[in-house]
Design a protein around this motif. Sequence first.
Motif, PDB file in Angstrom:
ATOM      1  N   ASN A 143       0.837  -1.202   0.000  1.00 14.81           N
ATOM      2  CA  ASN A 143       0.000   0.000   0.000  1.00 14.81           C
ATOM      3  C   ASN A 143       0.870   1.249   0.000  1.00 14.81           C
ATOM      4  O   ASN A 143       0.692   2.138  -0.817  1.00 14.81           O
ATOM      5  N   TRP A 144       1.825   1.298   0.926  1.00 16.08           N
ATOM      6  CA  TRP A 144       2.698   2.441   1.057  1.00 16.08           C
ATOM      7  C   TRP A 144       3.831   2.109   2.021  1.00 16.08           C
ATOM      8  O   TRP A 144       3.738   1.183   2.826  1.00 16.08           O
ATOM      9  N   THR A 145       4.877   2.912   1.947  1.00 16.46           N
ATOM     10  CA  THR A 145       5.986   2.875   2.901  1.00 16.46           C
ATOM     11  C   THR A 145       6.332   4.318   3.227  1.00 16.46           C
ATOM     12  O   THR A 145       6.551   5.117   2.318  1.00 16.46           O
ATOM     13  N   ILE A 146       6.356   4.644   4.518  1.00 19.52           N
ATOM     14  CA  ILE A 146       6.605   6.029   4.918  1.00 19.52           C
ATOM     15  C   ILE A 146       7.682   6.082   5.997  1.00 19.52           C
ATOM     16  O   ILE A 146       7.817   5.147   6.798  1.00 19.52           O
ATOM     17  N   PRO A 147       8.455   7.168   6.036  1.00 20.16           N
ATOM     18  CA  PRO A 147       9.376   7.359   7.165  1.00 20.16           C
ATOM     19  C   PRO A 147       8.577   7.777   8.390  1.00 20.16           C
ATOM     20  O   PRO A 147       7.615   8.549   8.295  1.00 20.16           O
ATOM     21  N   VAL A 148       8.940   7.262   9.558  1.00 20.04           N
ATOM     22  CA  VAL A 148       8.250   7.579  10.809  1.00 20.04           C
ATOM     23  C   VAL A 148       9.293   7.864  11.886  1.00 20.04           C
ATOM     24  O   VAL A 148      10.466   7.512  11.736  1.00 20.04           O
ATOM     25  N   PRO A 149       8.885   8.491  12.987  1.00 18.68           N
ATOM     26  CA  PRO A 149       9.827   8.709  14.088  1.00 18.68           C
ATOM     27  C   PRO A 149      10.325   7.375  14.653  1.00 18.68           C
ATOM     28  O   PRO A 149       9.685   6.330  14.488  1.00 18.68           O
ATOM     29  N   SER A 150      11.437   7.427  15.327  1.00 16.30           N
ATOM     30  CA  SER A 150      11.972   6.225  15.968  1.00 16.30           C
ATOM     31  C   SER A 150      10.934   5.642  16.919  1.00 16.30           C
ATOM     32  O   SER A 150      10.346   6.352  17.733  1.00 16.30           O
ATOM     33  N   ALA A 151      10.670   4.353  16.804  1.00 16.85           N
ATOM     34  CA  ALA A 151       9.691   3.688  17.649  1.00 16.85           C
ATOM     35  C   ALA A 151      10.086   2.227  17.787  1.00 16.85           C
ATOM     36  O   ALA A 151      10.833   1.677  16.958  1.00 16.85           O
ATOM     37  N   GLU A 152       9.573   1.583  18.819  1.00 22.15           N
ATOM     38  CA  GLU A 152       9.901   0.184  19.079  1.00 22.15           C
ATOM     39  C   GLU A 152       8.705  -0.742  18.915  1.00 22.15           C
ATOM     40  O   GLU A 152       8.871  -1.924  18.626  1.00 22.15           O
ATOM     41  N   ASP A 153       7.494  -0.217  19.117  1.00 22.60           N
ATOM     42  CA  ASP A 153       6.302  -1.060  19.124  1.00 22.60           C
ATOM     43  C   ASP A 153       5.281  -0.544  18.123  1.00 22.60           C
ATOM     44  O   ASP A 153       5.126   0.671  17.934  1.00 22.60           O
TER      45      ASP A 153
END
Length: 393
Positions: A143-153
């Motif tokens: 569907n899509w791939t986006i950059p996101v903030p650093s996250a673990e869960d």
Amino acid sequence: MLSNKRIKKWSSAILAVVLCLSAVTSVSASSTSKPLPKPSWQKDLSEINQFIEAPFHIPSTKTVYLASNTYIASQTKVWEAGVVTAVDESSGKPKWSFTFYQKGTPYPWNTKIAYSKLGSVYALVKDGQGTKLFSVNASGKSNWTIPVPSAEDVHVMNDGTILLIDPDRKVTPSAKSKPRAYAYSANGKKLAELSLGQMYSVIGGQYVVSQIGEIGISKLAVYGSKLNKLFIYNLPSGATTYVDEATWVINNSDILLRVNIPESGNKLIAMNAKGKTLWGRSIPGNARVQSIGQNYVVYADGVMSLFNAKGLVTKAEVKVDLPIAIIFETPDQQIEIHTENAKKVLNAKTLQTIYEYPNDEDRQKYHYAGNGYLYSINQGHQLAQYKLQKGTQ
């Protein structure tokens, strides 16, 4: 490596309370579990690859998702990437497979995977360039791939919202870490972000409960699936709770909270989605509590009690034979209990045994996926499916 659920013992004074008189049936643990049936199907990975999550069922399409790793080789190095393979529930035949890696990007450091009830797959992938969130539909197409903030869960909520949580976010290198949550829509649009208390819990696919302040003087901030603030709940004076282990959803949308109140002991408190207290109920200090669909169970001193919003439904003697009772809700909203020599699935309405299967061993793990489907993962790369029969295990 497959993740294990944390088990925490509540230590407080035992409060003896007579809740209701009812007939007590017995659910005893056998000394050893009965043999499993022959596998319905099996799937082996190459030994260097591993299954990284328990199989996940999509009942509406009779599809099972198998999460594993694979190794991708370049001219100079080999690295690990996450893969989800969709297989037919009854035969194990592959339907599609998706690898969460984009050619030309740095090798992934780790991959966390979550699923929606309708079959969408989300993967949180961290690499040398940052963190990405992948979205794949139920047909295995991106569907899509986006950059996101650093996250673990990563969590998929009931309404399709995707929540990402960084449990150790720092604004500056010298600042104290503070968990932070981010909400995204199903089409990848960022909806909200907020800071959480050091203890928090995502419950029932509906709420985020954040505990603010020191133990004994804390309060709770409750948010909806899109991180919209619903209410602040002030705990009774001096009350102790740990929301990461002591909050559940019951009766579809009510919140169940466990607290220890000085001089009166352990108590369950139910509140609605607006923070209004609905009722309170005293429980023994050594009790284990678990929500089961619209209801919940309280286990203490060999007796399991099933409650709904109105009160006690039934009781059963349940011999766990472990220092700390281990009780979970299964994917099909039944009750899973662990005993010294076996595991059992109990009917959430009657507390009678439906299925029984072996305990995990050193190199073999068992995962009940609901509706009688059991999986074993041996040595990390050998998977087998079993269809349990009611009353025969």
